[in-house]
Design an enzyme around this catalytic site. Structure first.
Site, PDB file in Angstrom:
ATOM      1  N   ARG A  56       0.761  -1.302  -0.135  1.00 40.84           N
ATOM      2  CA  ARG A  56      -0.046  -0.053   0.028  1.00 40.84           C
ATOM      3  C   ARG A  56       0.869   1.208   0.059  1.00 40.84           C
ATOM      4  O   ARG A  56       1.200   1.610   1.087  1.00 40.84           O
ATOM      5  CB  ARG A  56      -1.182  -0.084   1.239  1.00 40.84           C
ATOM      6  CG  ARG A  56      -1.845  -1.141   1.240  1.00 40.84           C
ATOM      7  CD  ARG A  56      -2.719  -1.210   2.537  1.00 40.84           C
ATOM      8  NE  ARG A  56      -3.597  -2.262   2.475  1.00 40.84           N
ATOM      9  CZ  ARG A  56      -4.684  -2.471   3.541  1.00 40.84           C
ATOM     10  NH1 ARG A  56      -4.435  -1.853   4.699  1.00 40.84           N
ATOM     11  NH2 ARG A  56      -5.186  -3.675   3.502  1.00 40.84           N
ATOM     12  N   ASP A  58       2.043   5.055  -0.298  1.00 41.00           N
ATOM     13  CA  ASP A  58       1.490   6.006   0.505  1.00 41.00           C
ATOM     14  C   ASP A  58       1.134   7.389  -0.480  1.00 41.00           C
ATOM     15  O   ASP A  58       1.740   7.149  -1.577  1.00 41.00           O
ATOM     16  CB  ASP A  58       2.413   6.732   1.714  1.00 41.00           C
ATOM     17  CG  ASP A  58       2.607   5.687   2.705  1.00 41.00           C
ATOM     18  OD1 ASP A  58       1.770   5.201   2.969  1.00 41.00           O
ATOM     19  OD2 ASP A  58       3.582   5.795   3.168  1.00 41.00           O
ATOM     20  N   ARG A 205      10.541   6.087   4.399  1.00 46.96           N
ATOM     21  CA  ARG A 205      10.852   7.413   4.479  1.00 46.96           C
ATOM     22  C   ARG A 205      11.496   7.844   5.904  1.00 46.96           C
ATOM     23  O   ARG A 205      12.422   8.682   5.905  1.00 46.96           O
ATOM     24  CB  ARG A 205       9.630   8.212   4.106  1.00 46.96           C
ATOM     25  CG  ARG A 205       9.198   8.037   2.467  1.00 46.96           C
ATOM     26  CD  ARG A 205       7.693   8.516   2.446  1.00 46.96           C
ATOM     27  NE  ARG A 205       7.463   9.984   2.787  1.00 46.96           N
ATOM     28  CZ  ARG A 205       6.244  10.418   3.235  1.00 46.96           C
ATOM     29  NH1 ARG A 205       5.482   9.727   3.309  1.00 46.96           N
ATOM     30  NH2 ARG A 205       6.293  11.470   3.631  1.00 46.96           N
TER      31      ARG A 205
END
Length: 259
Positions: A56, A58, A205
């Protein structure tokens, strides 16, 4: 029914991530990759189908090889036709790169043994306009040796709670990390690649932002290891912007390790 595996690339800049976030009369209020793909399949197959992705991604995150599976109710449609047909129905920021039939028990999510993400950093003074949507601009050259020394900490089964964003619904924060490394692709393009069985929400990240921040502060691999093992989210550094992040590859030929 045929179980179809699609390989997708997309520019995530204008999407609110992979996962569909609306339904029924509110469809398309929030633009997602899954929503656009399911809409295109509905037009092609004249019926609703549900697509499952391997990860999934972002909002703002891209993919060069996202994997997605769905069951087609029409056995008469040649598998290779899905690429051409779907690319004629999808917006230009999503492309179907490949399509193939897989066994009925195969799942893009649950059959995946690892995911690899790549992140692109531009270290020149001014990034060209054509690449600003796909890089994180750092107006200096980080030390490659120091970055890779810290990245070497990311090996094996680790509790990654330090890099878990608030709101993550994972039942466990342990992840099996296979590799993490930096290299300069050119004088001005620094790449970071990380592979694991799975990732927490915004984990890549957060990891990268922490590494870049620590390198800029002349910290050591020992400093980074202490942050990792602290399991304290407040000790993580900045979170890198989504613009430079790509889901680069999904592997299905290894040993499945549950998150």
């Amino acid at each position: 029914m045929k179980n179809i595996l699609l390989t997708l690339s997309y520019d995530g800049t204008d999407f609110c991530g992979w996962q569909r976030q609306d339904s029924g009369a509110r469809r398309n209020v929030v633009r997602t990759v899954q929503g656009e793909l399911e809409d295109a399949l509905c037009k092609m197959l004249k019926t609703q189908v549900s697509v499952q992705g391997s990860g999934r991604t972002d909002s703002g995150v891209h993919a060069t090889a996202q994997a997605a599976t769905f069951f087609s109710p029409h056995d008469s449609v040649p598998v290779r036709n899905y690429c051409r047909a779907l690319n004629g129905l999808l917006p230009p920021d999503i492309r179907v790169m490949d399509s193939m039939e897989v066994p009925g028990c195969f799942s893009a999510r649950f059959s995946a043994t690892s995911r690899t993400y790549r992140y692109v950093l531009y270290t020149g003074s001014v990034p060209p306009a054509y690449c600003t949507r796909y890089v994180w601009h750092l107006p200096y050259r980080p030390c490659l040796e120091r970055l890779n020394a810290m990245a070497s900490v990311l090996r094996g089964e680790l509790d990654c709670a330090t890099f878990c964003a608030s709101g993550d619904q994972s039942t466990s924060t342990f992840r099996c990390l296979h590799s993490a490394r930096f290299w300069y692709e050119s004088d001005e393009r620094l790449l970071f690649e990380i592979e694991a069985n799975a990732f927490l929400w915004k984990m890549v990240r957060s990891v990268l932002g922490t590494l870049i921040q620590l390198e800029h502060e002349n910290k050591s691999a020992e400093d980074f290891a202490a942050i990792v093992h602290s399991r304290d989210r407040s000790r993580a550094g900045i979170t890198a912007p989504p613009s430079g992040l790509f889901l680069h590859r999904v592997n299905f030929d290894g040993i499945r390790v549950h998150p």
